[in-house]
Design a protein around this motif. Structure first.
Motif, mmCIF file in Angstrom:
data_model
loop_
_atom_site.group_PDB
_atom_site.id
_atom_site.type_symbol
_atom_site.label_atom_id
_atom_site.label_comp_id
_atom_site.label_asym_id
_atom_site.label_seq_id
_atom_site.Cartn_x
_atom_site.Cartn_y
_atom_site.Cartn_z
ATOM 1 N N ASP A 187 6.316 3.088 -0.819
ATOM 2 C CA ASP A 187 6.044 3.984 -1.940
ATOM 3 C C ASP A 187 5.510 3.211 -3.138
ATOM 4 O OD1 ASP A 187 8.224 2.576 -2.622
ATOM 5 O OD2 ASP A 187 9.614 4.257 -2.649
ATOM 6 N N GLN A 188 5.423 3.915 -4.242
ATOM 7 C CA GLN A 188 4.875 3.331 -5.465
ATOM 8 C C GLN A 188 5.622 2.064 -5.874
ATOM 9 O OE1 GLN A 188 5.396 5.771 -8.944
ATOM 10 N NE2 GLN A 188 3.696 4.844 -10.015
ATOM 11 N N GLU A 189 6.942 2.095 -5.747
ATOM 12 C CA GLU A 189 7.737 0.935 -6.153
ATOM 13 C C GLU A 189 7.252 -0.333 -5.447
ATOM 14 O OE1 GLU A 189 11.897 1.452 -5.337
ATOM 15 O OE2 GLU A 189 12.351 -0.628 -5.859
ATOM 16 N N GLN A 190 7.047 -0.213 -4.132
ATOM 17 C CA GLN A 190 6.611 -1.385 -3.374
ATOM 18 C C GLN A 190 5.147 -1.717 -3.653
ATOM 19 O OE1 GLN A 190 9.027 -2.905 -2.175
ATOM 20 N NE2 GLN A 190 10.527 -1.258 -2.012
ATOM 21 N N VAL A 191 4.322 -0.669 -3.762
ATOM 22 C CA VAL A 191 2.898 -0.908 -4.028
ATOM 23 C C VAL A 191 2.737 -1.626 -5.367
ATOM 24 C CG1 VAL A 191 0.695 0.221 -4.526
ATOM 25 C CG2 VAL A 191 2.079 0.991 -2.602
ATOM 26 N N ARG A 226 -5.838 -13.570 0.718
ATOM 27 C CA ARG A 226 -6.377 -12.969 1.934
ATOM 28 C C ARG A 226 -6.049 -11.480 2.064
ATOM 29 N NH1 ARG A 226 -5.218 -15.213 7.268
ATOM 30 N NH2 ARG A 226 -7.163 -14.220 7.855
ATOM 31 N N LEU A 227 -5.290 -10.960 1.135
ATOM 32 C CA LEU A 227 -4.863 -9.564 1.242
ATOM 33 C C LEU A 227 -6.071 -8.622 1.190
ATOM 34 C CD1 LEU A 227 -2.566 -7.499 1.362
ATOM 35 C CD2 LEU A 227 -2.589 -7.484 -1.128
ATOM 36 N N GLU A 228 -6.155 -7.729 2.189
ATOM 37 C CA GLU A 228 -7.291 -6.816 2.224
ATOM 38 C C GLU A 228 -6.917 -5.383 1.909
ATOM 39 O OE1 GLU A 228 -9.845 -7.155 5.618
ATOM 40 O OE2 GLU A 228 -9.850 -9.349 5.405
ATOM 41 N N GLN A 229 -5.885 -4.896 2.577
ATOM 42 C CA GLN A 229 -5.526 -3.490 2.399
ATOM 43 C C GLN A 229 -4.022 -3.343 2.247
ATOM 44 O OE1 GLN A 229 -6.902 -0.459 2.238
ATOM 45 N NE2 GLN A 229 -9.034 -1.102 2.354
ATOM 46 N N THR A 230 -3.638 -2.429 1.396
ATOM 47 C CA THR A 230 -2.239 -2.020 1.342
ATOM 48 C C THR A 230 -2.194 -0.558 1.766
ATOM 49 O OG1 THR A 230 -1.866 -3.551 -0.464
ATOM 50 C CG2 THR A 230 -0.188 -1.867 -0.106
ATOM 51 N N ILE A 231 -1.358 -0.296 2.757
ATOM 52 C CA ILE A 231 -1.254 1.059 3.284
ATOM 53 C C ILE A 231 0.073 1.624 2.816
ATOM 54 C CG2 ILE A 231 -1.116 2.433 5.404
ATOM 55 C CD1 ILE A 231 -2.716 -0.058 6.663
ATOM 56 N N PHE A 232 0.053 2.807 2.197
ATOM 57 C CA PHE A 232 1.305 3.349 1.672
ATOM 58 C C PHE A 232 1.658 4.657 2.367
ATOM 59 C CE2 PHE A 232 -2.217 4.743 -1.003
ATOM 60 C CZ PHE A 232 -2.035 6.117 -1.018
ATOM 61 N N LEU A 233 2.959 4.982 2.370
ATOM 62 C CA LEU A 233 3.398 6.225 3.008
ATOM 63 C C LEU A 233 3.429 7.375 2.019
ATOM 64 C CD1 LEU A 233 6.498 5.066 5.086
ATOM 65 C CD2 LEU A 233 4.104 4.984 5.712
ATOM 66 N N ASP A 234 4.066 7.128 0.868
ATOM 67 C CA ASP A 234 4.302 8.210 -0.073
ATOM 68 C C ASP A 234 3.350 8.067 -1.257
ATOM 69 O OD1 ASP A 234 5.248 10.106 -1.752
ATOM 70 O OD2 ASP A 234 7.288 9.342 -1.894
ATOM 71 N N PRO A 235 2.412 9.006 -1.415
ATOM 72 C CA PRO A 235 1.393 8.849 -2.454
ATOM 73 C C PRO A 235 1.889 9.134 -3.866
ATOM 74 C CG PRO A 235 1.121 10.946 -1.346
ATOM 75 C CD PRO A 235 2.254 10.254 -0.649
ATOM 76 N N ARG A 236 3.126 9.577 -3.991
ATOM 77 C CA ARG A 236 3.591 10.044 -5.286
ATOM 78 C C ARG A 236 3.421 9.011 -6.399
ATOM 79 N NH1 ARG A 236 9.701 11.318 -6.765
ATOM 80 N NH2 ARG A 236 9.366 11.335 -8.990
ATOM 81 N N GLU A 292 10.274 -13.210 -5.274
ATOM 82 C CA GLU A 292 10.849 -13.574 -3.983
ATOM 83 C C GLU A 292 9.893 -13.231 -2.840
ATOM 84 O OE1 GLU A 292 15.555 -12.778 -5.047
ATOM 85 O OE2 GLU A 292 14.307 -11.135 -4.381
ATOM 86 N N MET A 293 9.142 -12.145 -3.050
ATOM 87 C CA MET A 293 8.228 -11.699 -1.987
ATOM 88 C C MET A 293 7.047 -12.633 -1.817
ATOM 89 S SD MET A 293 7.796 -7.638 -2.203
ATOM 90 C CE MET A 293 9.164 -6.562 -1.817
ATOM 91 N N ILE A 294 6.599 -13.188 -2.941
ATOM 92 C CA ILE A 294 5.344 -13.933 -2.900
ATOM 93 C C ILE A 294 5.423 -15.084 -1.910
ATOM 94 C CG2 ILE A 294 5.936 -15.422 -4.867
ATOM 95 C CD1 ILE A 294 2.433 -14.119 -4.249
ATOM 96 N N TYR A 295 6.592 -15.732 -1.845
ATOM 97 C CA TYR A 295 6.691 -16.879 -0.942
ATOM 98 C C TYR A 295 6.396 -16.452 0.493
ATOM 99 C CZ TYR A 295 8.393 -20.701 1.836
ATOM 100 O OH TYR A 295 8.469 -21.696 2.759
ATOM 101 N N ILE A 296 7.042 -15.366 0.911
ATOM 102 C CA ILE A 296 6.875 -14.904 2.288
ATOM 103 C C ILE A 296 5.446 -14.442 2.527
ATOM 104 C CG2 ILE A 296 7.571 -13.092 3.905
ATOM 105 C CD1 ILE A 296 10.363 -13.281 2.664
ATOM 106 N N ILE A 303 0.699 -4.993 -6.053
ATOM 107 C CA ILE A 303 -0.399 -5.089 -7.018
ATOM 108 C C ILE A 303 -0.138 -6.243 -7.987
ATOM 109 C CG2 ILE A 303 -1.472 -3.908 -8.975
ATOM 110 C CD1 ILE A 303 -1.199 -1.314 -7.356
ATOM 111 N N GLU A 304 1.124 -6.380 -8.394
ATOM 112 C CA GLU A 304 1.471 -7.465 -9.306
ATOM 113 C C GLU A 304 1.131 -8.829 -8.690
ATOM 114 O OE1 GLU A 304 5.467 -7.097 -10.829
ATOM 115 O OE2 GLU A 304 5.480 -9.237 -11.371
ATOM 116 N N LEU A 305 1.292 -8.911 -7.364
ATOM 117 C CA LEU A 305 1.070 -10.191 -6.691
ATOM 118 C C LEU A 305 -0.354 -10.354 -6.179
ATOM 119 C CD1 LEU A 305 4.327 -10.225 -4.543
ATOM 120 C CD2 LEU A 305 3.931 -11.490 -6.642
ATOM 121 N N SER A 306 -1.156 -9.281 -6.285
ATOM 122 C CA SER A 306 -2.417 -9.288 -5.529
ATOM 123 C C SER A 306 -3.364 -10.405 -5.933
ATOM 124 C CB SER A 306 -3.102 -7.927 -5.647
ATOM 125 O OG SER A 306 -3.296 -7.638 -7.001
ATOM 126 N N THR A 307 -3.316 -10.831 -7.198
ATOM 127 C CA THR A 307 -4.237 -11.904 -7.593
ATOM 128 C C THR A 307 -3.896 -13.213 -6.893
ATOM 129 O OG1 THR A 307 -2.820 -12.260 -9.489
ATOM 130 C CG2 THR A 307 -4.842 -11.017 -9.872
#
Lengths: 273, 654
Positions: free
Chosen positions: B121-125, B137-147, B104-108, B129-133
């Motif tokens: 967090d990891q769940e979103q990252v 144009r995606l350059e950086q993913t910034i995360f809040l919780d490094p766990r 669902e996210m990929i479309y947006i 990552i699954e969609l990154s290929t």
């Protein structure tokens, strides 16, 4: 001191784990005429997830109780941090940095999650009974720092919602998680888990597996666990010891254990009942 | 308020509002969050510093003007800061629903050509990552919780704190560019892009400018006298326009404090601790809360229950009058104060609604029982009507004019128009700029004069001058005499009765309205037990005379209330039957999300429909059912058809 203590070991997923932190040598444990453990030796390396598996009555929990200092074996030695360990009481062992959970949950049912986990901090409290009663000053400071640690664990295990809930009212899976929290609160070097996933459904098992791996990774805690679910063990353990009728019948990486014919016959292939 | 600040003449964007707040309310709290069991807070000036550091950090990462920055996660102050930080340097924040699956996210993410993502967090990252290929144009993913991400490949991953510290470190180098970007954008630039969930087709990116957001925030804040010492709990999804307006728009406009709960599950506890003075929740939240109160009261001792029932009965009579400033007797006032002391106030405190000065609900119809319960406790719960395209507010109910069946008067600055088909149109400064990369939809929704079609049918209630929404335009039909047929409106009224699980109202292109009723087995079963009515199956219970009597009574009540609406009085139900089986998704009668499939039902039960319209008093029928394992079977039944009492609209209008 054994030579192995300085070697490092590379796991199947390419991680190198540290030198041996605990070694049991030629342990034999008897209850009257029953020999629960017969001449078993193995080691646990720093930073690994070590699994002990085996059919019912194989002597796994007894083995954990030996490491934990609850049982004193008739023969054999336990080496911890390169020192031969003299017979000790369990609480002394807790002070050495070994914490555990139990097969049958052993929490204080009438206390809240927070208080239960707080009890796990007892090895980190130094103020005496009078200082505690007076509270102001050292005891207060100590409580604050302990509470902070406990809150980190609550956050880590994602149990904020039940922070103030009486433990007896919680479902089984959550009680198991609280128990893990209490063991973690001691900030152990070695964490012993006795069937952490018994009686759980698939989702709870997945959660628990993730927590065990996260504990191992984030805090660098060495984990030794007993488990029945072979799928889980093979997935999360770095090395596995297999026991049957009190004897060790296999020891190695999950891949090696999968191929070990004795293990297949004893545990995976031929049923005991 | 719009006076000059540091040489800027007007405060026309959110980042400029932030600067104004940082100097005007510098030490009052702007954000709170519960972490490790403790509420942490940031004042407006501290928040400004955090946001500035992050926007410099974004510049350092290479964020360009006009770039889209996706924000994925639950309500955290850092994510709110990310949005404003992106705006400060001319980038456009695009909040995404955090529970969306990667597909669902990929479309947006593809549609807005995302270059930077801020993930919680990891769940979103992991999803990213699954969609990154696929995200070229995606350059950086910034995360809040490094766990849990210790071992992740870090070339395209940075932590929020690292971005901030890079920003602080390079402040000197970047400040010229920052100032240029900051001054470069004005009220016409895009403030935020929000994707509408879109029940049909792909989601559409609604482009809202700073002007839109500020106009909506200003009008609505003034409408309800929101103050800078108000507070809200931000617990609704960040990708929803409501959260953007409540937690950013209005918060920045009035300078009130936004508190973020510890986690989604602890929301109720956190609500109680914060005690917000401004609160929004969908009807089902209030419904669930009321149910939990009622269930707990059932377990209370009989004396407590009696006191509770007596006082709630009294509150229903007096509470709304007090809220509406209507006169009540001295005795009543005294009794209310006493009851407030021993019941209402502690109850509100338990619910976390004690301090609520302005409460809103919207989205679907709320049961009058539920609505009245909260209002009688003295909670100023009101209704509003809005949509993403309007930056929420189209209409809202003013204090003292609150009713459960209207959505209020036009928000100041909003013009309303209802066309001959009954569709509601609006025009205002807050109505959206366009759908992103979708001129066709933009054109069909918003015309040249700026009128926006809502897709909802409604009318202005003559007695109150409030807008009333009936249904989606496409679901509203015409009866054979030309009057409106609004099935969902009637069905909702019926479904407010706990014993009615589903109702299907028929009448499109016909001369009278009829209904299929589905009883709720749990509720009716309970009722049967209490009244010593024996039954062996759903079918038997549904056909029971007393059940029919009860349903007939409810329909009579509903008819009476419908008859008071001149426009809809022909929608009164003349004949009805109680279905012998529960409508089931396995049989295709309702969708998996429990929406009635009208056409299919009319076809499947053609014999019953015929009987409803040919005057028969009973009908024999045989229905195919699908069991859970996919096998099919048949049930036969003889159903009674009853006439319902109807009311003459003219008599009631007077």
């Amino acid at each position: 001191m054994s030579l192995k203590a300085v070697e490092t070991f590379v796991t199947e997923d390419g991680r190198s784990i540290g030198p041996v932190i605990l070694e049991v040598k030629d342990i034999t444990l008897k209850f009257g005429g029953v020999t629960a453990i017969q001449n078993i030796s193995f080691d646990i390396r720093g930073g690994e997830v070590r699994a002990i598996i085996g059919p019912n009555g194989a002597g796994k929990s007894s083995m954990l109780n030996v490491i934990n200092g609850f049982y004193h074996p008739q023969e054999g030695e336990v080496w911890f941090k390169n020192e031969l360990r003299a017979p000790m009481k369990p609480y002394q062992i807790a002070y050495q940095g070994i914490a555990r959970t139990f097969q049958n949950i052993a929490l204080f049912k009438g206390m809240s999650t927070l208080d239960n986990i707080m009890t796990g901090r007892f090895t980190h409290m130094s103020s005496g009974i009078f200082a505690q009663a007076w509270w102001k000053g050292a005891a207060e400071k100590e409580e604050f720092s302990n509470r902070e640690k406990v809150e980190q664990i609550i956050d880590f295990l994602e149990i904020q919602k039940i922070r103030k809930t009486e433990v007896g009212r919680l479902p089984y899976g959550l009680q198991k998680r609280v128990e893990l929290g209490r063991a973690l609160a001691a900030e152990p070097r070695l964490l012993l888990l006795d069937e952490p996933m018994a009686g759980m459904n698939v989702e709870e098992k997945e959660d628990m597996s993730r927590f065990i791996l996260d504990v191992n990774e984030e805090f660098g805690t060495t984990v030794a666990l007993i488990e029945h679910d072979m799928g889980v063990v093979m997935d999360i353990a770095d090395r596995v010891v297999v026991m049957d009728y009190g004897k060790k019948i296999g020891d190695g990486t999950p891949e090696e254990i999968r191929k070990n014919q004795v293990v297949i016959d004893a545990y995976l292939g031929i049923s005991h009942d | 308020m719009n006076s000059s600040f540091r040489g800027q003449l007007v405060v026309d964007t959110l980042p400029k509002l932030l600067n104004r707040n940082a100097s005007q309310f510098s030490n009052s709290p702007a954000y709170r969050v519960k972490e490790f069991g403790i509420w942490r807070s940031w004042s407006w000036s501290q928040a400004r510093d955090e946001i500035n550091a992050f926007s410099l950090g974004l510049l350092d990462c290479g964020v360009d003007q006009g770039d889209h920055v996706a924000i994925i996660g639950s309500n955290r102050p850092e994510l709110y800061w990310s949005m404003v930080a992106a705006q400060s340097i001319g980038a456009i924040p695009v909040p995404v629903y955090q529970d969306a699956v990667p597909e669902e996210m990929i479309y947006i993410l593809e549609h807005c050509n995302v270059r930077f993502i801020v993930a919680e967090d990891q769940e979103q990252v992991d999803k990213v990552i699954e969609l990154s290929t696929r995200l070229k144009r995606l350059e950086q993913t910034i995360f809040l919780d490094p766990r849990g991400m210790r071992k992740y490949e870090k070339s395209k991953l940075t932590s929020f704190a690292d971005v901030q510290s890079a920003g602080r470190k390079n402040e000197k180098k970047l400040s010229i560019l920052y100032k240029k970007r900051f001054q470069n954008h004005s009220s016409v630039d895009t403030c935020v892009m929000l994707y509408t969930s879109g029940t049909t087709g792909k989601p559409k990116g609604v482009v809202l400018s700073h002007k839109n957001i500020l106009a909506a925030s200003k009008a609505s804040s003034e409408f309800d006298n929101l103050r800078h010492d108000d507070s809200v709990l931000a617990y609704l999804p960040m990708a929803w326009v409501g959260d953007f307006i409540f937690s950013i728009g209005q918060a920045y406009w009035t300078g009130f404090c936004v508190a973020c709960p510890e986690s989604a599950e602890t929301m109720q506890t956190d609500l109680r601790e914060i005690g917000p003075s401004y609160f929004f929740a969908p009807p089902r939240y209030f419904e669930g809360l009321l149910t939990s109160v009622m269930i707990r009261m059932e377990d209370a001792s009989s004396i407590k229950r009696k006191v509770f029932n007596h006082m709630m009965e009294f509150a229903k009579k007096v509470g709304p009058k007090i809220l509406d400033n209507k006169p009540i007797s001295f005795y009543e006032r005294g009794k209310y104060i006493f009851a407030n002391f021993i019941l209402y106030s502690p109850l509100k405190d338990t619910l976390g609604l004690r301090n609520v000065r302005v409460g809103y609900t919207a989205g679907e119809a709320i049961g009058p029982e539920i609505f009245d319960f909260y209002r009688s406790l003295g909670i100023n719960l009101k209704q509003l009507y809005g949509q993403t395209e309007a930056a929420v507010f189209i209409t809202q109910q003013p204090d003292g004019e609150v009713r459960s069946d209207t959505v209020g008067v036009a928000t100041p600055g909003v013009e309303l128009k209802i066309d001959e088909s009954g569709e509601v149109f609006y025009r205002s400064d807050s109505s959206f700029v366009e759908y992103y990369k979708n001129p066709k939809s933009t054109k069909s929704t918003k015309n040249k004069e700026g009128w926006v079609a809502t897709g909802d049918a409604g009318f202005i209630d003559t007695s109150s001058n409030h807008l009333r929404i009936i249904d989606r335009v496409k679901d509203v039909g015409k009866m054979s005499d030309g009057s409106f047929f609004a099935p969902k409106y009637v069905e909702n009224k019926l479904k407010f009765y706990p014993t009615i699980l589903e109702a299907v109202v028929l009448g499109d292109k016909r001369d009278i309205c009829t209904a299929f009723i589905n009883i709720d087995l749990t509720a009716v079963g309970n009722w049967a037990e209490r009244n010593n009515i024996a039954y062996s199956s759903y079918q038997e219970l549904a056909a029971h005379d007393q059940v029919y009597d009860m349903i007939a009574r409810y329909i009579k009540e509903v008819n009476l209330s419908i008859s008071k609406d001149k426009m809809l009085s022909s929608c009164q139900i003349r004949r009805f039957l109680v279905l012998h089986k529960e409508l089931d998704a396995d049989d295709g009668e309702i969708t998996r999300t429990r929406k009635v499939r009208r056409g299919f039902i009319e076809e499947k039960y053609a014999d019953l429909v015929k009987a409803l319209y040919n005057g028969a008093s009973q009908i024999e029928t045989k229905t195919e059912v699908t069991y859970e394992d996919g096998r099919k079977g048949h049930i036969s039944a003889t159903l009674e058809i009853r006439d319902a009492e109807v009311f003459n609209p003219e008599l009631e209008v007077a």
